[in-house]
Design an enzyme around this catalytic site. Structure first.
Site, PDB file in Angstrom:
ATOM      1  NE  ARG A 214       2.187 -50.123  15.759  1.00 48.65           N
ATOM      2  CZ  ARG A 214       2.041 -51.083  14.362  1.00 48.65           C
ATOM      3  NH1 ARG A 214       1.114 -52.557  15.573  1.00 48.65           N
ATOM      4  NH2 ARG A 214       2.801 -51.577  13.726  1.00 48.65           N
ATOM      5  CG  ASP A 215       3.889 -54.656  14.908  1.00 49.46           C
ATOM      6  OD1 ASP A 215       2.657 -55.400  15.241  1.00 49.46           O
ATOM      7  OD2 ASP A 215       4.297 -54.608  13.606  1.00 49.46           O
TER       8      ASP A 215
ATOM      9  CG  HIS B  55       5.194 -53.480   9.074  1.00 50.58           C
ATOM     10  ND1 HIS B  55       5.598 -52.438  10.785  1.00 50.58           N
ATOM     11  CD2 HIS B  55       4.694 -54.157   9.397  1.00 50.58           C
ATOM     12  CE1 HIS B  55       5.294 -53.282  10.991  1.00 50.58           C
ATOM     13  NE2 HIS B  55       4.884 -54.368  11.099  1.00 50.58           N
TER      14      HIS B  55
ATOM     15  CG  HIS C  82       5.583 -59.500  11.117  1.00 50.08           C
ATOM     16  ND1 HIS C  82       4.772 -59.811  12.302  1.00 50.08           N
ATOM     17  CD2 HIS C  82       5.247 -58.292  11.284  1.00 50.08           C
ATOM     18  CE1 HIS C  82       5.025 -59.068  12.476  1.00 50.08           C
ATOM     19  NE2 HIS C  82       4.624 -57.186  11.561  1.00 50.08           N
TER      20      HIS C  82
ATOM     21  CB  CYS D 127       4.526 -65.862  14.672  1.00 47.21           C
ATOM     22  SG  CYS D 127       2.778 -66.657  14.601  1.00 47.21           S
TER      23      CYS D 127
ATOM     24  CG  ASN E 135       8.085 -56.152  14.210  1.00 45.35           C
ATOM     25  OD1 ASN E 135       7.372 -55.722  15.245  1.00 45.35           O
ATOM     26  ND2 ASN E 135       7.366 -55.823  13.201  1.00 45.35           N
TER      27      ASN E 135
HETATM   28 ZN    ZN Z   1       3.823 -56.031  12.029  1.00 47.44          ZN
END
Ligand code: ZN
Length: 314
Positions: A14-15, A211, A213, A244, A253
């Site tokens: 997902r992420d 969660h 990063h 990023c 992540n």
């Molecule tokens: Zn995230």
């Protein structure tokens, strides 16, 4: 199922994938999800119920959920941005539904075009629908407090506002709130402090996950700080995919391979076999040949004798 100490929740499908321009075929996503479950992963966030026009990478989420639900001992999690997404998620029978709530209202208005008050109302409506599901089929509904550690638009985010938001979300009917370092701004001191504050406000049992990063390289340090505070679920993504674009060399992540290695090396059981996990990476390597994959353990390998009883004895 054997006991575990820390639940490593894989969010790469997902992420990770949502921030890449490549649209992975459904069959490849499922190869990945199945292989990672076979390596011992107990929970995977497999997709997001967002309009396909916005995120074509997630257009097959219903199909992915349906197939993932057939994998034994796997908690199938999905992200939803709103009631409509939640209804789609409920129709699939996913085990866990998360909605992101941006503590930075500027971020919320920009991303989902909703004020905080509108978001609380939306969350309450979703909670009502979730309660209508029979108890044995009812998904776990949680809200992720995104930008909790800082926002790319607003800068610092008030810790009091994080706490108040957590309280309001619990009142709106979520089962749990999670703390999300969406922007990779968090540091371990802040992680400890914020977990303590939010837990004091809504109860330890309602704050069990973070969660994180790794944008600034503090991901594992933050994870360890969270674990020291009693957090038992850590999100991560295989190969740290989804880096990023403004920080070349920085993963998205925290990297699942490195996280699992750290935990297992410390004697904290994840249920995941590190060597098998490292093999799953080849699926991503093949499917995403132009995307960087991150992580130290995948390059260095595990230390000699790792995984023997001597090393993993707590
Ligand atoms: Zn995230």
């Amino acid at each position: 199922m054997s006991e575990i100490d820390i639940l490593v929740s894989e969010v790469g499908p997902r992420d990770g994938l949502q921030s890449l321009s490549t649209v992975l075929p459904t069959a490849t996503k499922l190869d990945w999800i199945r292989a990672q479950a076979a390596a011992g992963c107990r929970e995977i966030e497999v997709g997001s119920f967002v309009p396909p026009k916005l995120l074509p990478q997630m257009a097959d989420t219903a199909e992915v959920v349906a197939a993932a639900l057939k994998i034994p001992d796997l908690t199938v999690a999905v992200l939803v941005p709103n009631l409509r997404g939640a209804e789609n998620a409920l129709a699939t029978g996913a085990h866990k539904i998360s909605i992101p709530f941006s503590v930075s209202e500027t971020h919320s208005l920009k991303n989902v075009r909703r004020s905080h008050e509108q978001m609380f109302e939306e969350v309450a409506r979703i909670a009502e629908r979730v309660r209508e599901v029979e108890p044995d089929r009812r998904p776990h509904f949680e809200a992720g407090l995104s930008t909790a550690f800082g926002c790319t638009l607003e800068g610092p985010v008030s810790e009091d506002l994080v706490v108040q938001s957590a309280e309001r979300l619990m009142e709106a009917g979520v089962a749990e709130v999670g703390l999300s370092d969406t922007t990779g701004y968090a540091n371990p001191g802040q992680v400890r402090r914020l977990i303590r504050k939010v837990r004091a406000a809504v109860g330890d049992e309602h704050v069990t996950g973070v969660h994180l990063h790794n944008t600034r390289g503090l991901g594992l340090a933050n994870a360890l700080a969270a674990i020291d505070e009693g957090i038992t679920t850590i999100d991560s993504s295989l190969g740290g995919i989804g880096g990023c674009p403004f920080a070349p060399g920085a993963s998205g992540n925290i990297v699942t391979e490195d996280l699992v290695f750290m935990l297992e090396a410390m004697g904290l059981r994840t249920g995941i076999d590190v060597e098998k996990l490292l093999e799953v990476r080849s699926i991503l390597r093949q499917a995403l040949p132009d995307e960087p994959l991150y992580g130290f353990v995948p390059d260095a390998g595990t230390p000699k004798g790792f995984n023997t009883d001597l090393n993993t004895a707590a």
